[in-house]
Design a protein around this motif. Structure first.
Motif, PDB file in Angstrom:
ATOM      1  N   GLY A  96       0.779  -1.231   0.000  1.00 42.07           N
ATOM      2  CA  GLY A  96       0.000   0.000   0.000  1.00 42.07           C
ATOM      3  C   GLY A  96       0.807   1.276   0.000  1.00 42.07           C
ATOM      4  O   GLY A  96       0.346   2.306  -0.475  1.00 42.07           O
ATOM      5  N   GLU A 142     -10.612   0.198   3.826  1.00 45.31           N
ATOM      6  CA  GLU A 142      -9.595  -0.064   2.813  1.00 45.31           C
ATOM      7  C   GLU A 142      -9.445  -1.564   2.568  1.00 45.31           C
ATOM      8  O   GLU A 142      -9.424  -2.015   1.417  1.00 45.31           O
ATOM      9  CB  GLU A 142      -8.257   0.531   3.255  1.00 45.31           C
ATOM     10  N   TYR A 194      -8.919   2.343  -3.835  1.00 45.69           N
ATOM     11  CA  TYR A 194      -8.901   1.026  -3.184  1.00 45.69           C
ATOM     12  C   TYR A 194      -9.947   0.095  -3.790  1.00 45.69           C
ATOM     13  O   TYR A 194      -9.667  -1.075  -4.069  1.00 45.69           O
ATOM     14  CB  TYR A 194      -9.114   1.175  -1.678  1.00 45.69           C
ATOM     15  N   LEU A 246     -10.429  -3.659  -0.873  1.00 44.02           N
ATOM     16  CA  LEU A 246      -9.426  -4.463  -1.579  1.00 44.02           C
ATOM     17  C   LEU A 246      -9.836  -5.928  -1.659  1.00 44.02           C
ATOM     18  O   LEU A 246      -9.337  -6.664  -2.527  1.00 44.02           O
ATOM     19  CB  LEU A 246      -8.074  -4.357  -0.866  1.00 44.02           C
ATOM     20  N   LEU A 261      -0.950  -2.365   4.713  1.00 45.89           N
ATOM     21  CA  LEU A 261      -1.611  -1.064   4.744  1.00 45.89           C
ATOM     22  C   LEU A 261      -1.019  -0.163   5.814  1.00 45.89           C
ATOM     23  O   LEU A 261      -0.543  -0.619   6.847  1.00 45.89           O
ATOM     24  CB  LEU A 261      -3.110  -1.254   5.000  1.00 45.89           C
ATOM     25  N   TYR A 303      -7.217   7.503   2.454  1.00 49.33           N
ATOM     26  CA  TYR A 303      -8.321   6.711   1.913  1.00 49.33           C
ATOM     27  C   TYR A 303      -8.856   7.386   0.650  1.00 49.33           C
ATOM     28  O   TYR A 303      -8.916   8.601   0.545  1.00 49.33           O
ATOM     29  CB  TYR A 303      -9.418   6.589   2.958  1.00 49.33           C
TER      30      TYR A 303
END
Length: 378
Positions: free
Chosen positions: A276, A322, A285, A326, A300, A281
């Motif tokens: 990441g 997130e 994503y 993903l 992350l 944010y």
């Protein structure tokens, strides 16, 4: 000079002496300023600051759809500092304002020193070194991400590591098949580390423009794989790397965003690892999750966040969103437990990890620094 009544009389010689004294003071001040400017200019030209892109690399940057009006841009409108203090005001506050309680640990952070050279390269594992530095093995390849083992700032008294976290050196690393650099900030691209690793790195994968630093530091151009967002490179041995967007910024000196920042996805041996990097944010994503379903491990950011820079670093409330966007099976959080770059308690990110594990169905990894973690999906 004639004097009349109570009027003040000053001899010409006294006036001349005072004027000369002020001229001397002014000259001293100007000399000090000039020396300071020269010192700063010379300091900014030291090798650790790297070099801005030039020549063919710069021309390639100018053709990038992500480069506009002289700098790289995020996909979404992104304000760097949302407070009225601005970038430099926030930095001065951090340097000179009294540190809050718990900013640094009172005792050494638990860690373990692993013999990394003795690890079987065919084992699928990872080792986290604190902050955003980690090694993982996938498909028989060793991949090292954002290693910082010498210094995370231009001068040694800034960004000092917590006690117990500074136990690894570049010489402890095994031979590296792929060195991944997410962006060129000092806490992700360490001049001392990458120059001392130079003879043991087969390939460097980095965002567009960052290769200029490596070439300036003596890496051969054929070893550098520079990618723009949504570009892909095949490294051989069944390893594919995708360069993907991130919501952040870049720069090692006074000029920002002349090089790109990125996240990456590595595919090998039927596995997918998402790197990441740094960033806030955003909609990217979900786009990445749709494009690459079945991510086995997502690394992350978690730490060094603040509402004053909420668009360029991930606030805790967005961590689950997130991972969910993903579609990751496992999560490792980084960017914590080694440096104090924000005003939260040093161990607050560890509490975030525990909460993420409790409030979701994710498998959340929380290793000690240096601990070997087997992570492959069975």
């Amino acid at each position: 000079v004639p004097c009349h009544g109570r009027s003040l009389c000053i001899a010409p010689s006294r006036l001349q002496a005072d004027s000369l004294e002020w001229v001397k003071i002014l000259l001293v001040i100007l000399c000090v300023i000039a020396v300071a400017i020269v010192a700063v200019v010379l300091f900014l030209q030291t090798p650790s600051f790297g070099r801005l892109p030039r020549g063919e690399r710069l021309e390639r940057i100018k053709r990038s759809p992500n480069f506009r009006d002289g700098e790289f841009r995020n996909m979404e409108p992104t304000v760097l500092m949302t407070s009225e203090k601005g970038k430099w005001g926030a930095m001065l506050d951090f340097v000179f304002k009294k540190s809050p309680e718990g900013l640094r640990p009172e005792h050494p952070v638990p860690s373990v020193k692993t013999d990394l050279r003795a690890l079987d390269p065919d084992r699928e594992l990872l080792v986290w070194f604190g902050h955003s530095s980690y090694l993982f093995q996938l498909g028989g390849k060793r991949i090292l991400v954002d290693p910082v083992f010498c210094g995370a700032a231009p001068v040694s008294f800034l960004n000092k590591p917590f006690p117990g976290t500074d136990i690894y050196r570049p010489e402890d690393m095994p031979d590296i098949d792929c060195l991944v650099i997410t962006h060129d900030h000092w806490d992700h691209l360490d001049y001392g580390t990458v120059t001392r690793l130079k003879g043991r790195v087969r390939k460097v994968v980095c965002p567009l423009g960052v290769g200029e630093h490596f070439e300036y530091w003596g890496y051969e151009p054929e070893r550098l794989v520079e990618l723009d967002w949504n570009e892909t490179a095949t490294l051989g041995g069944g390893v594919t790397v995708h360069c993907l967007p991130a919501r952040h910024f870049s720069g090692r000196g006074l000029r920002s965003n002349r090089t790109l920042w990125a996240s990456f996805l590595v595919e090998a041996a039927g596995r997918k690892v998402y790197i990441g990097g740094d960033g806030g944010y955003g909609a990217h994503y979900a786009d990445i999750g749709k494009r690459f379903p079945g991510i086995d491990l997502a690394v992350l950011e978690n730490g060094q966040y603040n509402v004053d820079w909420r668009y360029i670093h991930t606030l805790p409330k967005y961590q689950h969103a997130e991972a969910e966007a993903l579609g990751a099976r496992r999560v490792l959080t980084v960017h914590h437990s080694k440096y104090a770059l924000a005003r939260h308690r040093w161990d607050e990110p560890l509490e975030n990890v525990r909460k993420l594990a409790e409030d979701s169905s994710l498998e959340v990894l929380c290793p000690m620094i240096g601990e070997v973690v087997e992570w492959s999906v069975k």
